[in-house]
Design a protein around this motif. Structure first.
Motif, PDB file in Angstrom:
ATOM      1  N   GLY A 197       0.812  -1.210   0.000  1.00  0.00           N
ATOM      2  CA  GLY A 197       0.000   0.000   0.000  1.00  0.00           C
ATOM      3  C   GLY A 197       0.848   1.264   0.000  1.00  0.00           C
ATOM      4  N   LEU A 198       0.387   2.247   0.791  1.00  0.00           N
ATOM      5  CA  LEU A 198       1.068   3.553   0.815  1.00  0.00           C
ATOM      6  C   LEU A 198       2.505   3.448   1.307  1.00  0.00           C
ATOM      7  N   SER A 202       5.620   5.673  -0.035  1.00  0.00           N
ATOM      8  CA  SER A 202       6.416   6.495   0.890  1.00  0.00           C
ATOM      9  C   SER A 202       7.892   6.142   0.770  1.00  0.00           C
ATOM     10  N   ALA A 203       8.185   4.834   0.683  1.00  0.00           N
ATOM     11  CA  ALA A 203       9.596   4.412   0.591  1.00  0.00           C
ATOM     12  C   ALA A 203      10.216   4.896  -0.714  1.00  0.00           C
ATOM     13  N   VAL A 232       5.305  -1.452 -15.646  1.00  0.00           N
ATOM     14  CA  VAL A 232       5.106  -0.177 -16.346  1.00  0.00           C
ATOM     15  C   VAL A 232       5.745   0.899 -15.484  1.00  0.00           C
ATOM     16  N   SER A 233       6.443   1.863 -16.118  1.00  0.00           N
ATOM     17  CA  SER A 233       7.105   2.899 -15.317  1.00  0.00           C
ATOM     18  C   SER A 233       6.232   4.141 -15.222  1.00  0.00           C
ATOM     19  N   VAL A 234       6.303   4.770 -14.050  1.00  0.00           N
ATOM     20  CA  VAL A 234       5.562   5.997 -13.750  1.00  0.00           C
ATOM     21  C   VAL A 234       6.561   7.005 -13.184  1.00  0.00           C
ATOM     22  N   ALA A 235       6.531   8.235 -13.690  1.00  0.00           N
ATOM     23  CA  ALA A 235       7.472   9.256 -13.206  1.00  0.00           C
ATOM     24  C   ALA A 235       7.150   9.622 -11.757  1.00  0.00           C
ATOM     25  N   VAL A 236       8.209   9.863 -10.972  1.00  0.00           N
ATOM     26  CA  VAL A 236       8.072  10.270  -9.571  1.00  0.00           C
ATOM     27  C   VAL A 236       8.717  11.643  -9.411  1.00  0.00           C
ATOM     28  N   GLN A 243       0.150   9.746  -1.532  1.00  0.00           N
ATOM     29  CA  GLN A 243      -1.195   9.597  -2.113  1.00  0.00           C
ATOM     30  C   GLN A 243      -1.200   9.965  -3.600  1.00  0.00           C
ATOM     31  N   GLN A 244      -0.456  11.032  -3.951  1.00  0.00           N
ATOM     32  CA  GLN A 244      -0.409  11.432  -5.358  1.00  0.00           C
ATOM     33  C   GLN A 244       0.273  10.352  -6.197  1.00  0.00           C
TER      34      GLN A 244
END
Ligand SMILES: Nc1nc2c(c(=O)[nH]1)N[C@@H](CN(C=O)c1ccc(C(=O)N[C@@H](CCC(=O)O)C(=O)O)cc1)CN2
Ligand code: GAR
Length: 283
Positions: A197-198, A202-203, A232-236, A243-244
């Motif tokens: 989960g979150l 957070s990590a 699949v990659s997602v930009a951070v 949450q975002q």
């Protein structure tokens, strides 16, 4: 009532008697038009261990001419495991209803009978089993769970969708190369006990990583250690809140997981000699 049946009744979260088991007719089916699907045919599991819905690949003859076409096989029976809101379960259910996944959700398993995923299953009339037992809910033992999935519900594939408990070795062994999980991070990083989960998001943010994203993998006896099937990659952004980031990753999960489950149900996954799975798309 035998202990096992009583257990099954006990571990049915909402009502006894479930029996959607599957007298699925195996109508004669056509020979697969192998030229249409570029399927690297690795060694298939022994016939006796092949999923039932793929057993019936026999020729059907119309008149004097043998008809060749895509195999018309019975939909696969899925067991979906949930612990929370169930948005991945919902995405899979909707993909089954739309015919994107050649399967049907035959049973849902949860450790939290009041969770959103279990309530969604109840609204759809899908049987719900409880595993494991807790102070607030009596559930199946591992052996009872295996028997219920195999015998009562004729399950071909197991799909973990936000499930937060360890799948017991008995169940892992009962579904070799037939159990998937989705993790909201790019394994092998940010996985393992305590990371769900979150906590995963957070990590990732704390680490300063610039990429994250969902991983779909086959399940083995450890948390998140099974062979990876797809990512699949997602930009951070360093400015992201957990949450975002979770919302961006979840949106990709809802697209990736149905694609992987569809490939599993259609036999579009082969295996490299060293145990790495490869997902193929139809031509
Ligand atoms: N045998 C397996 N079981 C499960 C796997 C797996 O890969 N092999 N994946 C998990 C899902 N998961 C990550 O994708 C995961 C879920 C939960 C945990 C965890 O640390 N759980 C806590 C308990 C949490 C709770 O009860 O609220 C714990 O065990 O201490 C890690 C990873 C599903 N099962
Ligand atoms: N390690 C397991 C884990 O963290 N699973 C994650 O829990 C969420 C469940 O959402 P959902 O219940 O709405 O599908 C999803 O983000 C899934 O990747």
């Amino acid at each position: 009532m035998s202990r096992c049946a009583a257990a099954w009744a006990g571990c049915v979260a909402h009502r006894p008697g479930v029996c959607a088991s599957t007298a699925r007719a195996h109508a004669g089916v056509r020979i697969a038009a192998s030229r249409r699907i570029r399927l690297h045919c690795a060694k298939q599991p022994p016939y006796s261990r092949r999923p039932r819905h793929l057993h019936s690949l026999t020729a059907s003859v119309v008149g004097a001419q043998q008809v060749r076409g895509a195999p018309a096989v019975a939909p696969a029976n899925l067991a979906v495991f949930v612990s929370g809101g169930g948005s991945n379960f919902r995405a899979i259910q909707e993909a089954c209803a739309a015919g994107v996944i050649k399967g049907r959700v035959a049973v849902v398993v949860t450790n939290a009978p009041q969770c959103g995923g279990a309530q969604y299953a109840e609204r759809l009339g899908i049987p719900v089993l409880v595993y494991p037992s807790s102070k607030s809910a009596k559930g199946c033992t591992p052996d009872e769970l295996v028997a219920a999935l195999r015998e009562e519900h004729g399950v071909d594939y197991v799909v973990l969708a936000g499930y937060l408990k360890l799948i017991p070795p008995q169940l892992v062994r009962a579904f070799p190369r037939a159990m998937l999980n989705i993790h909201p991070g790019l394994l092998p990083a940010f996985g393992g006990s305590g990371l769900y989960g979150l906590r995963v998001h957070s990590a990732v943010i704390t680490s300063g990583a610039r990429l994250s994203g969902p991983t779909v993998h086959f399940v083995d006896e450890g948390y998140d250690t099974g062979p990876i099937l797809a990512q699949v990659s997602v930009a951070v952004s360093p400015l992201d809140s957990p949450q975002q980031l979770a919302a961006r990753v979840l949106a990709e999960e809802h697209k990736l997981y149905p694609r992987c489950v569809a490939a599993l149900c259609e036999g579009r996954i082969s295996w490299r000699e060293d145990g790495i799975p490869i997902m193929w798309t139809a031509a």
